[in-house]
Design a protein around this motif. Structure first.
Motif, PDB file in Angstrom:
ATOM      1  N   PHE A 173      -4.594  -7.929 -36.441  1.00  0.00           N
ATOM      2  CA  PHE A 173      -5.461  -8.439 -35.383  1.00  0.00           C
ATOM      3  C   PHE A 173      -6.444  -9.448 -35.954  1.00  0.00           C
ATOM      4  N   GLU A 174      -6.077 -10.042 -37.080  1.00  0.00           N
ATOM      5  CA  GLU A 174      -6.945 -11.023 -37.731  1.00  0.00           C
ATOM      6  C   GLU A 174      -6.698 -12.400 -37.125  1.00  0.00           C
ATOM      7  N   LYS A 175      -7.756 -12.987 -36.621  1.00  0.00           N
ATOM      8  CA  LYS A 175      -7.628 -14.300 -35.984  1.00  0.00           C
ATOM      9  C   LYS A 175      -7.551 -15.389 -37.037  1.00  0.00           C
ATOM     10  N   ARG A 176      -6.704 -16.400 -36.799  1.00  0.00           N
ATOM     11  CA  ARG A 176      -6.557 -17.484 -37.761  1.00  0.00           C
ATOM     12  C   ARG A 176      -7.758 -18.422 -37.744  1.00  0.00           C
ATOM     13  N   ARG A 177      -8.250 -18.735 -36.537  1.00  0.00           N
ATOM     14  CA  ARG A 177      -9.412 -19.603 -36.362  1.00  0.00           C
ATOM     15  C   ARG A 177      -9.217 -20.985 -36.971  1.00  0.00           C
ATOM     16  N   ARG A 178      -8.066 -21.579 -36.703  1.00  0.00           N
ATOM     17  CA  ARG A 178      -7.854 -22.970 -37.098  1.00  0.00           C
ATOM     18  C   ARG A 178      -8.627 -23.895 -36.162  1.00  0.00           C
ATOM     19  N   GLY A 179      -8.876 -25.112 -36.600  1.00  0.00           N
ATOM     20  CA  GLY A 179      -9.511 -26.096 -35.742  1.00  0.00           C
ATOM     21  C   GLY A 179      -8.446 -26.878 -35.001  1.00  0.00           C
ATOM     22  N   VAL A 180      -8.444 -26.784 -33.672  1.00  0.00           N
ATOM     23  CA  VAL A 180      -7.382 -27.425 -32.886  1.00  0.00           C
ATOM     24  C   VAL A 180      -7.995 -28.253 -31.760  1.00  0.00           C
ATOM     25  N   ALA A 181      -7.403 -28.223 -30.567  1.00  0.00           N
ATOM     26  CA  ALA A 181      -7.747 -29.194 -29.524  1.00  0.00           C
ATOM     27  C   ALA A 181      -9.195 -29.131 -29.068  1.00  0.00           C
ATOM     28  N   GLY A 182      -9.849 -27.979 -29.193  1.00  0.00           N
ATOM     29  CA  GLY A 182     -11.248 -27.891 -28.815  1.00  0.00           C
ATOM     30  C   GLY A 182     -12.148 -28.820 -29.607  1.00  0.00           C
ATOM     31  N   THR A 183     -11.624 -29.336 -30.722  1.00  0.00           N
ATOM     32  CA  THR A 183     -12.385 -30.286 -31.537  1.00  0.00           C
ATOM     33  C   THR A 183     -12.824 -31.502 -30.731  1.00  0.00           C
ATOM     34  N   VAL A 184     -12.024 -31.914 -29.752  1.00  0.00           N
ATOM     35  CA  VAL A 184     -12.392 -33.120 -28.994  1.00  0.00           C
ATOM     36  C   VAL A 184     -13.607 -32.867 -28.101  1.00  0.00           C
ATOM     37  N   PHE A 185     -13.814 -31.627 -27.646  1.00  0.00           N
ATOM     38  CA  PHE A 185     -15.044 -31.298 -26.935  1.00  0.00           C
ATOM     39  C   PHE A 185     -16.255 -31.460 -27.864  1.00  0.00           C
ATOM     40  N   VAL A 186     -16.085 -31.079 -29.128  1.00  0.00           N
ATOM     41  CA  VAL A 186     -17.172 -31.220 -30.103  1.00  0.00           C
ATOM     42  C   VAL A 186     -17.482 -32.693 -30.336  1.00  0.00           C
ATOM     43  N   LYS A 210     -13.121 -30.707 -16.231  1.00  0.00           N
ATOM     44  CA  LYS A 210     -11.721 -30.502 -16.634  1.00  0.00           C
ATOM     45  C   LYS A 210     -11.100 -31.820 -17.057  1.00  0.00           C
ATOM     46  N   ARG A 211     -10.170 -31.706 -18.034  1.00  0.00           N
ATOM     47  CA  ARG A 211      -9.386 -32.851 -18.486  1.00  0.00           C
ATOM     48  C   ARG A 211      -7.963 -32.387 -18.757  1.00  0.00           C
ATOM     49  N   MET A 212      -7.020 -33.326 -18.592  1.00  0.00           N
ATOM     50  CA  MET A 212      -5.610 -33.005 -18.787  1.00  0.00           C
ATOM     51  C   MET A 212      -4.920 -34.218 -19.398  1.00  0.00           C
ATOM     52  N   PHE A 226     -10.604 -44.960 -26.733  1.00  0.00           N
ATOM     53  CA  PHE A 226      -9.339 -45.110 -25.989  1.00  0.00           C
ATOM     54  C   PHE A 226      -8.606 -43.795 -25.779  1.00  0.00           C
ATOM     55  N   GLY A 227      -8.907 -42.758 -26.576  1.00  0.00           N
ATOM     56  CA  GLY A 227      -8.212 -41.493 -26.415  1.00  0.00           C
ATOM     57  C   GLY A 227      -8.797 -40.591 -25.346  1.00  0.00           C
ATOM     58  N   TRP A 228      -9.968 -40.942 -24.851  1.00  0.00           N
ATOM     59  CA  TRP A 228     -10.665 -40.104 -23.860  1.00  0.00           C
ATOM     60  C   TRP A 228     -10.390 -40.659 -22.470  1.00  0.00           C
ATOM     61  N   LYS A 229      -9.238 -40.344 -21.929  1.00  0.00           N
ATOM     62  CA  LYS A 229      -8.822 -40.942 -20.663  1.00  0.00           C
ATOM     63  C   LYS A 229      -9.075 -39.985 -19.506  1.00  0.00           C
TER      64      LYS A 229
END
Length: 330
Positions: A143-156, A290-292, A327-330
């Motif tokens: 039950f150990e979480k990996r906690r990688r940095g993924v898509a939520g990074t763009v919110f940061v 929201k974004r998609m 340009f990536g924030w559409k």
């Protein structure tokens, strides 16, 4: 898979040449490196730098712009940039107000960026960092979480970028980042793996009727393979697992990011977003943002990730809505 690539050895340079040629009205590229900056670095605010390997486009170069990053340092496919290039970027963009490094939680990324920070501090520069660890996948058998940095990074990138433009100091941005990151949770699913590219092999296989929950953004294996299910069933799995990361009483306002991993059509992302919206409505969770689309991809992986952000502060929403020409924030 057929690939439109000239040479595996020159992927980074040819990619950056193409992107900076297209967006030369707003980006500058330090040739022979992975350093891309804004055309003009403001002299009255903290500088924000992020980066990572190629293969995640539009991240991270796509988030350079007003109210976002000032600089991105790109490495080879799925590999972080070298510490000497990150140090060069810090020195090149330094304006006396300090530099904030936004780092995804991977061992190699941490090693490169933190070494660059150490060297910059030895030179007397004010530098600090935020580590993003939004991934909520679970290791098989534990039950150990990996906690990688993924898509939520763009919110940061977006929230801290707009806060920096609003005049927050380096210490204030660090404090905001420390409060923000624990409120961001992400989980992904793949329907086919990323194809090998450059020196990166394919790390798992899926049958035509299989999917994999919890995969990583470098083609890493996930936590469970199952027979392919409907969008609604997948949304139930991801939403329920992400909700468990929050205290129910406080989880009343959310920002939502539905992120394509590079090989999924917008049609399917739209269907999935609709399913997520209905589930959050049932739970009386107000979606205030929201974004998609494709924001942080895993080369051509046919799959998606879902990110939820618990919006604790109305200023976070203001920063999310601040305009940007990235340009990536559409």
């Amino acid at each position: 898979m057929k690939q439109l690539i000239n040479s595996s050895r020159h992927i980074r340079q040819q990619l950056l040449a193409g992107l900076t040629y297209t967006y030369n009205d707003r980006l500058d590229w330090q040739r022979e490196t992975g350093i891309i900056t804004k055309k003009t670095i403001a002299d009255d605010k903290v500088v924000l730098i992020s980066g990572g390997g190629c293969g995640h486009e539009p991240a991270h170069v796509g988030y350079i712009g007003e109210n976002m990053l000032d600089c991105a340092v790109m490495g080879p496919i799925f590999e972080p940039p070298a510490s000497n290039e990150i140090l060069q970027a810090i020195e090149q963009t330094y304006n006396g107000h300090g530099t904030l490094l936004i780092i995804k939680n991977f061992e190699k990324d941490l090693a490169s960026f933190l070494e660059a920070e150490r060297l910059a501090k030895e030179k007397g520069l004010m530098v600090t960092h935020i580590i993003v660890d939004d991934d909520c996948s679970i290791e098989i058998g534990t039950f150990e979480k990996r906690r990688r940095g993924v898509a939520g990074t763009v919110f940061v990138h977006k929230i801290l970028g707009a806060a920096a433009s609003a005049g927050k100091s380096l210490s204030e941005l660090h404090e905001l980042g420390q409060e923000l990151v624990p409120m961001i949770k992400t989980l992904g699913v793949a329907f086919s793996p990323a194809s090998p590219i450059g020196l990166i092999p394919q790390q798992y296989e899926l049958a035509e009727d299989e999917m994999y929950f919890g995969i990583g953004i470098h083609g890493e294996p996930g936590y469970r393979i199952e027979t392919m299910q409907s969008s609604e069933r997948i949304a139930i799995e991801l939403v329920n697992k992400l909700k468990q990361q929050y205290t129910r009483k406080t989880f009343t306002k959310a920002a939502v990011l539905v992120n394509g991993l590079g090989g999924i059509p917008l049609l399917e992302l739209g269907i999935f977003m609709n399913d997520v919206q209905q589930l959050l409505d049932i739970e009386d969770i107000e979606v205030v943002y929201k974004r998609m689309g494709n924001f942080l991809t895993a080369y051509n992986t046919n799959g998606l990730s879902l990110t939820l952000l618990l919006v604790k502060d109305e200023n976070w929403l203001k920063y999310l809505n601040a305009p940007t020409d990235a340009f990536g924030w559409k």
